[in-house]
Design a protein around this motif. Sequence first.
Motif, PDB file in Angstrom:
ATOM      1  N   VAL A  68       0.837  -1.203   0.000  1.00 48.78           N
ATOM      2  CA  VAL A  68       0.000   0.000   0.000  1.00 48.78           C
ATOM      3  C   VAL A  68       0.871   1.252   0.000  1.00 48.78           C
ATOM      4  N   GLY A  72       1.856   1.347  -4.584  1.00 45.36           N
ATOM      5  CA  GLY A  72       0.622   1.883  -5.128  1.00 45.36           C
ATOM      6  C   GLY A  72       0.880   2.987  -6.136  1.00 45.36           C
ATOM      7  N   ARG A  79      -1.892   9.632  -0.961  1.00 44.40           N
ATOM      8  CA  ARG A  79      -1.818   8.473  -0.071  1.00 44.40           C
ATOM      9  C   ARG A  79      -1.823   8.913   1.384  1.00 44.40           C
ATOM     10  N   THR A 160      -7.796   3.052  -8.944  1.00 42.10           N
ATOM     11  CA  THR A 160      -7.490   3.902  -7.794  1.00 42.10           C
ATOM     12  C   THR A 160      -8.485   3.659  -6.667  1.00 42.10           C
ATOM     13  N   GLU A 163      -7.354   0.628  -4.937  1.00 42.05           N
ATOM     14  CA  GLU A 163      -6.216   0.941  -4.075  1.00 42.05           C
ATOM     15  C   GLU A 163      -6.685   1.636  -2.794  1.00 42.05           C
TER      16      GLU A 163
END
Length: 183
Positions: A68, A72, A79, A160, A163
Motif C-alpha cells: 500500500v 501503489g 496516499r 485507484t 487501491e
Amino acid sequence: MRRQHAFTPDELDGDRLAVYRSITEGPRAEGPRLFDLVSESGTLLGPFNEFLLRPPLGDALQRLGAAVRYEGALTGRAREMAILVVAAAWESEFERTAHEAVGRSAGLTGAELAAIAAQAPLDLGDPAEAAVLRLTRALAAGDVDDETWSSCVPPLDRETVFELTTLVGYYSTLALQMRVFRV
C-alpha cells in the motif's frame, strides 16, 4: 490495563524473527526515517509488535502495508491524506503522528493536516486529490453512495478506488488492533 507483550529482539526466533526483520530491514527502513519503527530496546512500535503474535498473519499484513505504501499508484500527498483520514476516523494517535510527519514530507501543509485531523472541509485545487479525500472519507464512514461515486469516478479510475479501499481496510485494521491491544 496493559494488553500488549512487547517482544524484545533477544526473545525472537524462527518466524517471529523473520517478521521482525521484514519490518525493520524492509522498505519501511529505507529512505528518510520520519517516525520510529523500534524503541531503544529494539521492540517494535505502533501496530508492528502485534504482528509477531501470529507470524504468518503478521507477515501477510506487513507485506500488504508495504505494498500500500510503496507499490501503489497514488501520489505521496494523496496516499498520506487517505491514511490520515482513516487515522482521524479511528482516532488513531500513532497513525496520525507517524503519517503527519510523512505527509509533511510529501508536501501537505499544516492547514491541510489540521483540516484532515478535524475532519473539516478542505478546498484542494487538484481534482484528483479532492476526489481521493472525498472518497476516502466516505469509505472510512462505511460506504460510497452513488452521488459520491459519480463525483469521484472520474477523475479517479476504478483501479485507484481499489487501491483506496485496500488502504482504508489496512489502516482500519491497524487502528482496531492498536485500540484492542491498547498500543
